[in-house]
Scaffold this motif. Structure first.
Motif, short mmCIF file in Angstrom:
data_model
loop_
_atom_site.label_atom_id
_atom_site.label_comp_id
_atom_site.label_asym_id
_atom_site.label_seq_id
_atom_site.Cartn_x
_atom_site.Cartn_y
_atom_site.Cartn_z
N GLU A 60 0.87 -1.18 0.00
CA GLU A 60 0.00 0.00 0.00
C GLU A 60 0.90 1.22 0.00
OE1 GLU A 60 -4.04 1.50 2.23
OE2 GLU A 60 -2.52 0.50 3.44
N GLY A 111 -3.20 3.81 -2.86
CA GLY A 111 -3.28 2.79 -3.90
C GLY A 111 -2.61 1.50 -3.47
N TYR A 170 -0.34 -1.69 -4.93
CA TYR A 170 0.56 -1.95 -6.05
C TYR A 170 1.27 -3.29 -5.89
CZ TYR A 170 -0.08 3.04 -6.85
OH TYR A 170 -0.63 4.28 -7.08
N MET A 192 4.69 -4.69 -6.31
CA MET A 192 6.00 -4.03 -6.28
C MET A 192 7.09 -5.03 -6.62
SD MET A 192 7.52 -1.90 -3.07
CE MET A 192 9.17 -1.26 -3.00
N LEU A 210 1.68 2.04 -14.29
CA LEU A 210 3.02 1.85 -13.75
C LEU A 210 3.41 3.06 -12.89
CD1 LEU A 210 4.91 0.50 -16.91
CD2 LEU A 210 3.45 -0.74 -15.28
N VAL A 211 4.14 2.78 -11.83
CA VAL A 211 4.64 3.83 -10.95
C VAL A 211 6.05 3.46 -10.49
CG1 VAL A 211 2.33 4.42 -10.08
CG2 VAL A 211 3.72 2.73 -8.85
N ILE A 223 8.13 3.38 -6.85
CA ILE A 223 7.76 3.33 -5.43
C ILE A 223 8.99 3.56 -4.57
CG2 ILE A 223 6.73 1.95 -3.59
CD1 ILE A 223 5.21 0.37 -5.64
N GLY A 281 6.57 -0.35 -9.50
CA GLY A 281 5.25 -0.79 -9.08
C GLY A 281 4.24 -0.80 -10.22
N MET A 282 3.26 -1.66 -10.08
CA MET A 282 2.19 -1.79 -11.07
C MET A 282 0.86 -1.84 -10.33
SD MET A 282 1.65 -5.00 -13.71
CE MET A 282 3.16 -4.62 -14.60
N ASP A 283 -0.14 -1.13 -10.84
CA ASP A 283 -1.45 -1.15 -10.22
C ASP A 283 -1.92 -2.57 -9.96
OD1 ASP A 283 -1.82 1.59 -10.12
OD2 ASP A 283 -2.97 1.69 -11.98
N PHE A 284 -2.43 -2.82 -8.76
CA PHE A 284 -3.01 -4.11 -8.44
C PHE A 284 -4.41 -4.17 -9.02
CE2 PHE A 284 -5.63 -6.65 -5.42
CZ PHE A 284 -5.08 -7.89 -5.71
#
Length: 273
Positions: free
Chosen positions: A25, A30, A32, A34, A66-67, A69, A97-100
């Motif tokens: 978290e 959000g 993610y 990771m 995509l992010v 982290i 990280g990628m959206d879950f």
């Protein structure tokens, strides 16, 4: 640049992959998936995730957001699993990280149908980035509300592990006989006609600009991060023009693959009784 968030809570490991990604978290509330900079595969796995994920998105394929982290290693102090604790401790700083995708399920070739057009685009894209990890045994695709989503692109662009041989490696054909979408008659030629013209030097420069600079630092043979970014562009640009001519995919292999998938399914069902 990719959105940057900070991990606030480590929830659980996801043990499907060898890199031991985890569900976290973040401070934007959000959730993610990771992947850690301290994992055995190293930062090149994270670079591959960014380049391929962002390129796929720009070509119209579905990829979770995509992010990057930020991780403070202190987050692992209370983790009871020693392996996970060590991974968290060694991954301080910037991670991937990628959206879950909640309520998504793994792709199953016997349970989900894919059109030849969509299958062709995904096979062509995987050939472009030389994805060796989209077989029916490990499809790395999710289905949510009937839509197909692509995940896990760490095992792509194998040439970036040996830059002196990058151009020669990028010229090699792509064996799609074991691809998860081989049974669906992928229309690769139509996909190439639509997607190849989109893969321009400008688009690839835009994609590689998303790679965080710390992951590009101190690469042997390169004087700057921008020079390394250009090295990622060249093989992809050359490959896009003609890779559809070197995709190895036969009807016979599709038939055999479908039968093998069916046989594996039957064995699983018998074992569950």
């Amino acid at each position: 640049m990719l959105k940057e968030v900070s991990a606030t809570r480590y929830i659980s490991p996801l043990r499907e992959g060898g890199s031991l990604p985890g569900l976290v978290e973040a401070d934007d509330l959000g959730m993610y998936v990771m992947k850690f900079s301290g994992a055995g595969q190293g930062r090149k796995t994270l670079i591959a995730e960014v380049v391929c994920g962002e390129l796929a998105r720009r070509l119209g394929l579905r990829v979770p957001g995509l992010v990057t982290i930020g991780l403070d290693p202190v987050i692992g102090l209370g983790e009871p699993d020693q392996e996970v604790q060590e991974l968290l401790k060694s991954s301080g700083g910037l991670n991937f990280g990628m959206d879950f995708l909640s309520r998504a399920i793994g792709f199953d070739a016997l349970a989900h149908r894919v059109s030849p057009e969509e299958a062709g685009k995904i096979v062509w894209f995987d050939a472009l980035v030389n994805n060796v990890d989209r077989s029916w045994r490990n499809p790395n695709m999710l289905v949510r509300q009937g839509d197909l989503w692509l995940i896990d692109h760490g095992a792509t662009m194998i040439w970036h592990h040996n830059w002196p041989g990058a151009q020669a490696s990028a010229a090699r054909p792509y064996d799609a006989s074991d691809h998860a979408l081989a049974p669906f008659g992928p229309d690769v030629d139509s996909a190439a006609a639509e997607l190849a013209p989109l893969v321009t030097e400008e688009l690839l420069a835009e994609v590689t600009a998303e790679i965080p600079e710390p992951w590009l630092a101190d690469e042997p043979g390169f004087d700057s991060a921008d020079e390394l970014r250009r090295a990622y562009v060249r093989p992809l640009l050359a490959r896009a023009a003609t890779i559809h001519e070197r995709i190895e995919l036969s009807e016979i292999s599709e038939i055999h693959q479908t039968r093998e998938i069916q046989g594996t399914r039957e064995i699983r069902e018998e074992g569950a009784e």
